[in-house]
Design an enzyme around this catalytic site. Structure first.
Site, mmCIF file in Angstrom:
data_model
loop_
_atom_site.group_PDB
_atom_site.id
_atom_site.type_symbol
_atom_site.label_atom_id
_atom_site.label_comp_id
_atom_site.label_asym_id
_atom_site.label_seq_id
_atom_site.Cartn_x
_atom_site.Cartn_y
_atom_site.Cartn_z
ATOM 1 N N LYS A 138 0.862 -1.186 0.000
ATOM 2 C CA LYS A 138 0.000 0.000 0.000
ATOM 3 C C LYS A 138 0.898 1.235 0.000
ATOM 4 O O LYS A 138 1.752 1.371 0.878
ATOM 5 C CB LYS A 138 -0.861 0.022 1.266
ATOM 6 C CG LYS A 138 -1.931 -1.032 1.269
ATOM 7 C CD LYS A 138 -2.996 -0.687 2.284
ATOM 8 C CE LYS A 138 -4.062 -1.753 2.396
ATOM 9 N NZ LYS A 138 -4.202 -2.685 1.310
ATOM 10 N N ASP A 174 -1.183 -1.730 -4.292
ATOM 11 C CA ASP A 174 -2.601 -1.821 -3.945
ATOM 12 C C ASP A 174 -3.262 -0.492 -4.276
ATOM 13 O O ASP A 174 -2.590 0.536 -4.342
ATOM 14 C CB ASP A 174 -2.780 -2.046 -2.431
ATOM 15 C CG ASP A 174 -2.372 -3.447 -1.989
ATOM 16 O OD1 ASP A 174 -2.067 -4.289 -2.852
ATOM 17 O OD2 ASP A 174 -2.373 -3.676 -0.771
ATOM 18 N N GLN A 187 -9.847 -0.374 -9.460
ATOM 19 C CA GLN A 187 -11.106 -0.766 -8.821
ATOM 20 C C GLN A 187 -12.271 -0.526 -9.785
ATOM 21 O O GLN A 187 -12.571 0.613 -10.149
ATOM 22 C CB GLN A 187 -11.308 0.065 -7.548
ATOM 23 C CG GLN A 187 -10.224 -0.166 -6.505
ATOM 24 C CD GLN A 187 -10.054 1.022 -5.584
ATOM 25 O OE1 GLN A 187 -10.148 2.177 -6.009
ATOM 26 N NE2 GLN A 187 -9.785 0.759 -4.315
ATOM 27 N N ARG A 203 -4.076 -5.488 -11.689
ATOM 28 C CA ARG A 203 -4.937 -6.375 -10.904
ATOM 29 C C ARG A 203 -6.290 -5.662 -10.814
ATOM 30 O O ARG A 203 -6.399 -4.580 -10.242
ATOM 31 C CB ARG A 203 -4.372 -6.577 -9.505
ATOM 32 C CG ARG A 203 -5.292 -7.422 -8.625
ATOM 33 C CD ARG A 203 -5.177 -7.024 -7.168
ATOM 34 N NE ARG A 203 -3.855 -7.277 -6.692
ATOM 35 C CZ ARG A 203 -3.296 -6.584 -5.705
ATOM 36 N NH1 ARG A 203 -3.938 -5.614 -5.102
ATOM 37 N NH2 ARG A 203 -2.082 -6.845 -5.321
ATOM 38 N N HIS A 219 -13.047 -13.116 -6.066
ATOM 39 C CA HIS A 219 -13.484 -14.467 -5.677
ATOM 40 C C HIS A 219 -14.732 -14.858 -6.444
ATOM 41 O O HIS A 219 -15.332 -15.881 -6.171
ATOM 42 C CB HIS A 219 -13.776 -14.503 -4.164
ATOM 43 C CG HIS A 219 -12.676 -13.889 -3.368
ATOM 44 N ND1 HIS A 219 -12.736 -12.603 -2.891
ATOM 45 C CD2 HIS A 219 -11.471 -14.372 -3.039
ATOM 46 C CE1 HIS A 219 -11.606 -12.321 -2.278
ATOM 47 N NE2 HIS A 219 -10.816 -13.365 -2.346
ATOM 48 N N ARG A 240 -12.654 -4.747 6.467
ATOM 49 C CA ARG A 240 -13.083 -4.705 5.058
ATOM 50 C C ARG A 240 -13.463 -6.106 4.567
ATOM 51 O O ARG A 240 -14.376 -6.260 3.765
ATOM 52 C CB ARG A 240 -11.986 -4.077 4.169
ATOM 53 C CG ARG A 240 -11.808 -2.583 4.423
ATOM 54 C CD ARG A 240 -11.054 -1.892 3.312
ATOM 55 N NE ARG A 240 -9.663 -2.257 3.249
ATOM 56 C CZ ARG A 240 -8.682 -1.685 3.951
ATOM 57 N NH1 ARG A 240 -8.947 -0.674 4.762
ATOM 58 N NH2 ARG A 240 -7.443 -2.081 3.816
ATOM 59 N N ARG A 241 -12.756 -7.136 5.078
ATOM 60 C CA ARG A 241 -13.121 -8.520 4.698
ATOM 61 C C ARG A 241 -14.514 -8.868 5.254
ATOM 62 O O ARG A 241 -15.295 -9.543 4.611
ATOM 63 C CB ARG A 241 -12.098 -9.549 5.214
ATOM 64 C CG ARG A 241 -10.661 -9.358 4.767
ATOM 65 C CD ARG A 241 -10.432 -9.565 3.287
ATOM 66 N NE ARG A 241 -10.816 -8.515 2.383
ATOM 67 C CZ ARG A 241 -10.121 -7.414 2.107
ATOM 68 N NH1 ARG A 241 -8.987 -7.181 2.678
ATOM 69 N NH2 ARG A 241 -10.576 -6.531 1.233
HETATM 70 C C1 FAD Z 1 -6.004 -10.540 -4.715
HETATM 71 C C2 FAD Z 1 -6.885 -9.406 -4.280
HETATM 72 C C3 FAD Z 1 -6.342 -8.149 -4.074
HETATM 73 C C4 FAD Z 1 -7.170 -7.089 -3.702
HETATM 74 N N1 FAD Z 1 -6.634 -5.828 -3.600
HETATM 75 C C5 FAD Z 1 -7.468 -4.785 -3.403
HETATM 76 C C6 FAD Z 1 -6.987 -3.448 -3.454
HETATM 77 O O1 FAD Z 1 -5.786 -3.191 -3.649
HETATM 78 N N2 FAD Z 1 -7.884 -2.438 -3.287
HETATM 79 C C7 FAD Z 1 -9.226 -2.676 -3.076
HETATM 80 O O2 FAD Z 1 -10.004 -1.724 -2.972
HETATM 81 N N3 FAD Z 1 -9.689 -3.931 -2.982
HETATM 82 C C8 FAD Z 1 -8.860 -4.985 -3.146
HETATM 83 N N4 FAD Z 1 -9.367 -6.257 -3.080
HETATM 84 C C9 FAD Z 1 -10.729 -6.485 -2.550
HETATM 85 C C10 FAD Z 1 -11.796 -6.310 -3.639
HETATM 86 O O3 FAD Z 1 -11.934 -4.976 -4.010
HETATM 87 C C11 FAD Z 1 -13.178 -6.832 -3.151
HETATM 88 O O4 FAD Z 1 -13.581 -6.059 -2.045
HETATM 89 C C12 FAD Z 1 -13.186 -8.275 -2.724
HETATM 90 O O5 FAD Z 1 -12.403 -9.065 -3.569
HETATM 91 C C13 FAD Z 1 -14.640 -8.822 -2.723
HETATM 92 O O6 FAD Z 1 -15.179 -8.785 -4.007
HETATM 93 P P1 FAD Z 1 -15.185 -10.037 -5.016
HETATM 94 O O7 FAD Z 1 -14.577 -9.597 -6.280
HETATM 95 O O8 FAD Z 1 -14.524 -11.197 -4.395
HETATM 96 O O9 FAD Z 1 -16.676 -10.295 -5.389
HETATM 97 P P2 FAD Z 1 -18.011 -10.508 -4.561
HETATM 98 O O10 FAD Z 1 -19.098 -10.402 -5.539
HETATM 99 O O11 FAD Z 1 -18.052 -9.607 -3.372
HETATM 100 O O12 FAD Z 1 -17.885 -11.993 -4.033
HETATM 101 C C14 FAD Z 1 -17.814 -13.127 -4.879
HETATM 102 C C15 FAD Z 1 -17.942 -14.387 -4.022
HETATM 103 O O13 FAD Z 1 -16.843 -14.454 -3.101
HETATM 104 C C16 FAD Z 1 -17.321 -14.467 -1.760
HETATM 105 N N5 FAD Z 1 -16.513 -13.512 -0.963
HETATM 106 C C17 FAD Z 1 -16.106 -12.289 -1.349
HETATM 107 N N6 FAD Z 1 -15.444 -11.678 -0.345
HETATM 108 C C18 FAD Z 1 -15.477 -12.564 0.695
HETATM 109 C C19 FAD Z 1 -14.976 -12.502 2.025
HETATM 110 N N7 FAD Z 1 -14.338 -11.433 2.490
HETATM 111 N N8 FAD Z 1 -15.179 -13.580 2.815
HETATM 112 C C20 FAD Z 1 -15.821 -14.681 2.350
HETATM 113 N N9 FAD Z 1 -16.331 -14.786 1.107
HETATM 114 C C21 FAD Z 1 -16.162 -13.732 0.282
HETATM 115 C C22 FAD Z 1 -18.745 -13.934 -1.823
HETATM 116 O O14 FAD Z 1 -19.548 -14.441 -0.784
HETATM 117 C C23 FAD Z 1 -19.218 -14.411 -3.161
HETATM 118 O O15 FAD Z 1 -19.666 -15.740 -3.080
HETATM 119 C C24 FAD Z 1 -8.552 -7.320 -3.460
HETATM 120 C C25 FAD Z 1 -9.095 -8.597 -3.669
HETATM 121 C C26 FAD Z 1 -8.288 -9.622 -4.082
HETATM 122 C C27 FAD Z 1 -8.922 -10.973 -4.307
#
Ligand code: FAD
Length: 305
Positions: free
Chosen positions: A95, A129, A158, A179, A226, A287-288
């Site tokens: 970050k 990030d 984002q 990413r 995810h 945030r998670r």
């Molecule tokens: C490798 C990586 C790097 C990232 N870096 C950044 C960054 O630099 N800046 C930034 O703003 N964000 C970052 N993020 C977070 C991202 O912006 C999302 O907030 C996060 O990935 C959740 O969204 P999703 O794309 O997984 O989709 P969603 O539609 O939210 O989720 C898809 C599926 O995954 C499951 N899921 C998602 N999150 C979780 C969780 N926390 N616990 C359990 N299950 C979950 C959901 O239940 C759903 O089934 C990063 C994410 C990843 C994977």
């Protein structure tokens, strides 16, 4: 619920107190193998043996003193040196505010340049990030200046930000590594899409632009999500346009949908896990929780004996 959890993530009073509670400390272990870098290395060994690429990030953001940024940079140099004994080097994700962006932008760039140079020597990549919307311009500026001297640097974009298509057009000529994520912060509707179909639509559109560049060898694309259904939708369109799926990396966070990542890897997508560690996990962990409020139930269950 998401808004409340993201407010809690920013609240200094809670940041001081919640991490001391034993049940919260137990709950965070689901997303983090441990606070120490050795716990992250141990998790990395297991994941690498299963054929995955690894990224590490030490948690921490918004520092108050430049000396802290120097400590963070020194720590990351040691992590890069650890790559010497590895067949597949570990990548780093940092970050900018953890390297002092709020305190001294020139010093932050200097830290990043030195880390990128060391990453290059150890055959790996340095990723930036993306933090809240207030940092996007400065992070893009840092990326452009870093990319001018180093090939092995990537940036997170984002999809929820309305400005992202323009930012993507701005950095595409650099042949970037991107990413693409949906976005994790609490941004107002004036700057961000807030409904899921809008965010997913913006994600798909940006991913396809990047997939085309990746097909032509002009970008590295990491789908940081995810959402495996969305990855498969992107792959269907991208493959029809001639991008092989081995150009569509999927990056997920440690502890989230690991089975889906394994399945995607077996289906031909390069798979990476981002492993976080460190003592300053509170805002990151909140945030998670905000991403999937059902995680709060998991945390509360840690109150049980
Ligand atoms: C490798 C990586 C790097 C990232 N870096 C950044 C960054 O630099 N800046 C930034 O703003 N964000 C970052 N993020 C977070 C991202 O912006 C999302 O907030 C996060 O990935 C959740 O969204 P999703 O794309 O997984 O989709 P969603 O539609 O939210 O989720 C898809 C599926 O995954 C499951 N899921 C998602 N999150 C979780 C969780 N926390 N616990 C359990 N299950 C979950 C959901 O239940 C759903 O089934 C990063 C994410 C990843 C994977």
């Amino acid at each position: 619920m998401r808004t409340i959890l993201l407010w809690m993530a920013r609240n200094p009073w809670l940041q001081e107190r919640l991490p001391r509670l034993r049940f919260v400390r137990r709950a965070v272990r689901r997303f983090m193998p441990g606070e120490d870098v050795d716990a992250a290395y141990a998790a990395a060994v297991t994941l690498a043996a299963a054929g995955q690429g690894i990224l590490l990030t030490r948690l921490g953001e918004n520092l108050v003193a430049p000396a802290e940024a120097e400590d963070v940079a020194a720590h990351y140099h040691a992590v890069l040196d650890h790559n010497a004994g590895l067949v597949r080097p570990i990548e780093l994700s940092v970050k900018p505010t953890q390297l002092g962006l709020d305190l001294d932008e020139a010093a932050c760039l200097d830290h990043l340049r030195r880390l990128a140079a060391r990453a290059d020597v150890t055959g790996t990549w340095l990723w930036l990030d993306m933090e809240s919307a207030a940092y996007v311009d400065r992070t893009l500026d840092l990326y452009e200046r870093l990319r001018a001297g180093h090939r092995n640097v990537g940036i997170c974009l984002q999809a929820y930000l309305r400005r992202t298509p323009a930012d993507l057009r701005r950095i595409l000529p650099l042949e970037p590594a991107v990413r693409l994520v949906k976005g994790a912060y609490d941004e107002p509707a004036t700057v961000a899409w807030r409904k899921r179909p809008e965010v997913d639509g913006a994600y798909l559109a940006a991913a396809l632009v990047l997939a085309e560049a990746a097909r032509d060898g002009k970008a590295r694309l990491a789908l940081g999500t995810h959402d495996s259904a969305l990855v498969e939708r992107i792959a269907a369109y991208a493959e029809a346009a001639g991008t092989a799926r081995d150009r569509l990396e999927v990056h997920m966070l440690y502890g989230i949908r690991a089975g889906e990542l394994r399945r995607l890897r077996e289906a031909g997508f390069p798979a990476f896990t981002l492993v976080a560690y460190g003592r300053h996990w509170y805002p990151w962990y909140m945030r998670r929780l905000a991403e999937r409020p059902a995680n709060v139930g998991f945390a509360l269950r840690q109150l049980l004996p």
